[in-house]
Design a protein around this motif. Structure first.
Motif, PDB file in Angstrom:
ATOM      1  N   SER A  75     -35.179 -12.149  16.385  1.00 29.74           N
ATOM      2  CA  SER A  75     -35.629 -10.990  17.158  1.00 29.74           C
ATOM      3  C   SER A  75     -34.568 -10.546  18.157  1.00 29.74           C
ATOM      4  O   SER A  75     -34.381  -9.342  18.382  1.00 29.74           O
ATOM      5  N   ARG A 134     -44.132  -9.617  16.370  1.00 25.14           N
ATOM      6  CA  ARG A 134     -45.145  -8.668  15.877  1.00 25.14           C
ATOM      7  C   ARG A 134     -44.746  -7.217  16.112  1.00 25.14           C
ATOM      8  O   ARG A 134     -45.273  -6.317  15.454  1.00 25.14           O
ATOM      9  N   LYS A 135     -43.797  -7.001  17.023  1.00 24.47           N
ATOM     10  CA  LYS A 135     -43.390  -5.629  17.337  1.00 24.47           C
ATOM     11  C   LYS A 135     -42.775  -4.921  16.132  1.00 24.47           C
ATOM     12  O   LYS A 135     -42.864  -3.697  16.025  1.00 24.47           O
ATOM     13  N   ILE A 154     -42.981 -11.403  20.257  1.00 21.19           N
ATOM     14  CA  ILE A 154     -41.744 -10.653  20.059  1.00 21.19           C
ATOM     15  C   ILE A 154     -41.596 -10.234  18.595  1.00 21.19           C
ATOM     16  O   ILE A 154     -41.030  -9.181  18.283  1.00 21.19           O
ATOM     17  N   GLU A 195     -42.723 -12.646  28.054  1.00 21.82           N
ATOM     18  CA  GLU A 195     -42.959 -11.754  26.918  1.00 21.82           C
ATOM     19  C   GLU A 195     -44.333 -11.101  27.030  1.00 21.82           C
ATOM     20  O   GLU A 195     -44.510  -9.925  26.695  1.00 21.82           O
ATOM     21  N   LYS A 219     -50.850  -7.914  13.090  1.00 19.61           N
ATOM     22  CA  LYS A 219     -50.501  -7.719  14.506  1.00 19.61           C
ATOM     23  C   LYS A 219     -51.656  -8.161  15.411  1.00 19.61           C
ATOM     24  O   LYS A 219     -51.437  -8.803  16.450  1.00 19.61           O
TER      25      LYS A 219
END
Length: 615
Positions: free
Chosen positions: A421, A511-512, A509, A612, A520
């Motif tokens: 990520s 799932r974005k 981080i 986060e 999600k």
């Protein structure tokens, strides 16, 4: 004949006792106990998932029973819902002292989006059952814990109260060289040793320890600087970042490698405090003290590069300058590009080298914009993509091996996704971006599938593994809740508080960049539930975060505990090589370290996860 009759009676008695024992095992003693509410004892995010788990004796059915949430010390409810009965789950019966089986229910109050201090309640047989209190707010977890976490790191400094003067002139094991390695952080509540990593002889269990603290502090500060300002913590976190970076400068050898460990066999046997590596439960010294990427060097490089950027941006620094921090990071990275495999105990790189080197290259590219580091990052990201199995788990060892080893780790299972990520934030090539996103999505989907394969009322992060006995890796692929005790270290297994927080960060981080909306939602729940476990929503109702919640682990004699420190946590049964069952703090002395001792990676990953969530 008399002997025969006596013998027959003995046989009948033995069979009777055996049947009674079996019957007792199958049907635990029923006693009159009330339902229990297992809940995060600290804080939920205003717009995030919120739930509690209720356990109830088998002779009382709570399905569809109304529960309420109300402000603490007030009667009127602000939310009402129905308890949802979950599937039968018996694997952790030991947490109930084997006295009685219980049913599990979920109380979901995610729809409550009101700030305040609350309690959850329901009426059972005319009696009100009440939870501990908890906060709901925007950025609640970070705001309630950031100050204590920083105090924990500050209190863990290896400074004048510990070995600071001694470490100014300390011997490198196997030589007559003496160097200055003062500073840094004590590894744990019962250990003033300083580790970039340990367990290197086991090859697949290296955790990122001291240097990862500095990277995490730098990441958190740059991710949400406004919150640090709001909480008047900016000066404190900057001080910790540079304290850590200064130590990393000191342990960088002129040749370009980092010293892995400052160690004195845990203060036992009048052992000399030296720069070394060690093997096994006895802490036998070795001369393999040069850190490979996986042995803490990757995290050290990433931390120094991050510290250099912060020093440049703020005009602040520690004993050394931004220029020095960056020069150290570049020197170490280029040295390891030529020598890394030589420093690995088995002479071969594995998945931990890939994800730590990926983070190092990513941070160096951010700091320099030199394409050399972007190309290095791409290579490591491609390696991780090649390590993804068809099912979605990562391969630890050689991907061409006849016996593929699943990646599992008690401290940083989420690190591969975190590194990928971070890499995505610097990558510009569409093909590389697409590949990294696919790897992240597939692995996280596998984690969700793994969790849902069995009854799992607490939504605890399950893992894939293969046992390792007598120098042989089993070919049997297994799945379970806790890491197996039969592993390559021969002694090391412990609670997994850091692993859970690392997976929280990975889920949030990661799932974005996922398109599947259902995944999600499930990842948001998964992430919250791992933090919930650490904060008291577990079968023992213990908050592992010292100073928060209604019950914390009790230290054994001689163990230091700081507010903001996090205990190792819950494990599988101590007598089960596969890590089945459940256990917490069954010993009466220092042997309780597996469950009770505070360890740097726990608070480090917790800070990253809370950061986060606050973003």
């Amino acid at each position: 004949m008399m002997l025969k009759i006596i013998f027959n009676k003995i046989v009948i008695l033995a069979i009777t006792l055996f049947l009674v024992a079996c019957s007792t095992k199958e049907s635990p003693k029923i006693i009159d106990i009330e339902p229990s509410i297992h809940i995060n004892q600290l804080a939920f995010e205003l717009s995030g998932p919120k739930s509690a788990i209720i356990t109830s004796p088998v002779n009382s059915d709570l399905n569809e029973l109304t529960f309420t949430v109300h402000l603490t010390n007030q009667v009127d409810s602000v939310f009402q819902g129905k308890l949802e009965k979950l599937s039968v789950f018996d694997e952790w019966q030991a947490a109930n002292k084997d006295l009685q089986r219980v049913y599990h229910y979920r109380a979901d109050f995610s729809a409550l989006k009101q700030a305040g201090n609350f309690q959850l309640a329901f009426i059972h047989q005319g009696q009100k059952i009440l939870s501990s209190s908890f906060f709901i707010d925007e950025q609640a977890l970070f705001k309630h814990t950031a100050s204590a976490l920083l105090d924990y790191f500050n209190g863990s400094r290896n400074d004048e109260e510990y070995n600071y003067q001694q470490d100014q002139n300390i011997r490198i094991f196997g030589t007559q060289r003496y160097v200055d390695v003062r500073g840094g952080y004590n590894d744990a509540g019962g250990d003033s040793g300083k580790y970039l990593s340990h367990l290197s002889y086991a090859n697949y269990f290296n955790p990122q320890q001291l240097a990862h603290v500095t990277w995490a502090l730098g990441y958190s500060y740059q991710a949400i600087p406004h919150l640090y300002d709001e909480l008047t913590l900016t000066s404190q976190i900057q001080s910790e970042i540079f304290w850590g970076a200064d130590y990393l400068h000191r342990i960088l050898d002129p040749e370009g490698y980092f010293y892995m460990t400052v160690f004195d066999q845990w203060g036992t046997n009048n052992a000399e405090r030296v720069i070394t590596a060690y093997v096994g439960a006895d802490g036998d010294y070795t001369e393999d003290y040069q850190s490979a990427f996986r042995q803490g060097a990757g995290s050290a490089i990433a931390a120094l590069a991050r510290a250099a950027m912060i020093a440049d941006a703020t005009g602040k620094q520690g004993e050394y300058s931004a220029k020095q921090y960056l020069a150290d990071a570049e020197k170490a990275f280029r040295h390891l590009m030529q020598n890394n495999a030589d420093y690995c105990d088995d002479g071969k790189e594995n998945i931990i080298d890939d994800y730590t080197a990926l983070l190092a290259a990513t941070e160096l590219y951010r700091a320099t914009e030199d394409n050399y580091y972007l190309e290095a990052a791409r290579e490591r990201a491609n390696n991780l993509a090649g390590r993804l199995s068809a099912e979605g788990w990562f391969i630890s060892n050689d991907i061409n091996s006849d016996n593929l080893r699943p990646f599992y780790h008690a401290a940083e299972a989420g690190f591969p996704i975190v590194s990928l990520s971070q890499y995505l934030t610097i990558e510009t090539n569409a093909g590389e971006i697409s590949q990294a996103k696919q790897v992240i999505a597939k692995h996280l989907a596998y984690q969700l599938e793994l969790n849902a394969k069995v009854s799992n009322p607490f939504n605890y992060a399950r893992q894939s593994f293969k046992r390792y006995n007598n120098g042989i890796l089993s070919s049997e692929h297994q799945e379970g809740f806790f890491i197996p005790h039969a592993n390559e270290t021969n002694y090391w297994w412990q609670g997994e508080s850091a692993r859970l927080s690392s997976l929280t960060m990975a889920a949030i981080i990661g799932r974005k960049g996922i398109d599947n909306e259902q995944h999600k939602i499930e990842l948001a729940n998964f992430a919250q539930n791992q933090m919930d476990w650490t904060l008291g929503r577990n079968p023992y109702d213990i908050s592992m975060l010292n100073g928060f919640g209604v019950k914390n682990p009790i230290p054994y004699e001689g163990l230091g505990m700081f507010k903001g420190g996090i205990s190792n946590g819950i494990t599988g049964s101590k007598n089960d090589d596969d890590g089945r069952g459940i256990e917490f703090a069954p010993e009466t002395d220092w042997h309780n370290w597996r469950w009770v001792e505070q360890w740097l990676p726990h608070s480090t990953w917790f800070l990253l996860a809370a950061t986060e969530m606050a973003k």
